[in-house]
Design an enzyme around this catalytic site. Structure first.
Site, short mmCIF file in Angstrom:
data_model
loop_
_atom_site.label_atom_id
_atom_site.label_comp_id
_atom_site.label_asym_id
_atom_site.label_seq_id
_atom_site.Cartn_x
_atom_site.Cartn_y
_atom_site.Cartn_z
CB CYS A 1 132.96 29.29 68.93
SG CYS A 1 133.65 29.93 70.48
CG ASP B 1 132.64 25.22 67.92
OD1 ASP B 1 133.87 25.40 67.85
OD2 ASP B 1 131.90 25.86 68.70
CB ILE C 1 113.74 10.14 67.02
CG1 ILE C 1 113.56 10.43 68.50
CG2 ILE C 1 114.15 11.40 66.25
CD1 ILE C 1 114.84 10.66 69.25
CD GLU C 2 111.34 11.32 59.74
OE1 GLU C 2 111.85 10.79 58.74
OE2 GLU C 2 111.49 12.52 60.03
CG LEU C 3 116.53 8.19 61.40
CD1 LEU C 3 117.34 7.14 60.67
CD2 LEU C 3 117.25 8.65 62.66
CE1 TYR D 1 132.60 22.99 70.65
CE2 TYR D 1 134.16 22.37 72.34
CZ TYR D 1 133.91 22.83 71.07
OH TYR D 1 134.94 23.13 70.24
#
EC number: 1.7.1.13
Length: 116
Positions: free
Chosen positions: A31, A38, A53-55, A72
């Site tokens: 935060c 958070d 997308i490659e993990l 956030y």
């Protein structure tokens, strides 16, 4: 948050619409007001175009947020912007669900549609 950490690979089925859903239930950031951690769950759902997308790279990208002071809403939008920039999906939605802070939870959802 280094976008260059993210890697992609060729989509073997670019002529087919299918949804990939990635969930990270252990996301952390800080935060910017209080400096307290958070905790949230990040869900990325997308229909790939030419790349996916490659993990492992995504995991390391998410870890970049661990010590970052960021709201956030900014986390959610930054993730979408970076993932769209590297993968150019047909569509993508990023949803962040944040653990209670002071008895209040928050969920932020942002979407991208390439045809829009």
């Amino acid at each position: 948050m280094k976008q260059e950490i993210l890697e992609v690979f060729d989509n073997t089925y670019p002529d087919r619409d299918y949804t990939i859903e990635i969930v990270n239930p252990e996301f952390t950031s800080v935060c910017p007001k209080t400096g307290l951690p958070d905790f949230g769950t990040i869900t990325v759902s997308y229909i790939p175009d030419k790349t996916c997308i490659e993990l492992k790279s995504l995991k390391y990208y998410f870890l970049e947020f661990r010590n970052a002071g960021i709201f956030y809403e900014n986390v959610t939008n930054r993730i979408l912007d970076d993932l769209v920039a590297v993968s150019s999906p047909r569509s993508m939605t990023v949803r962040t669900e944040w653990k209670a802070r002071g008895g209040i939870t928050e969920t932020v959802t942002v979407s991208h549609n390439a045809s829009a």
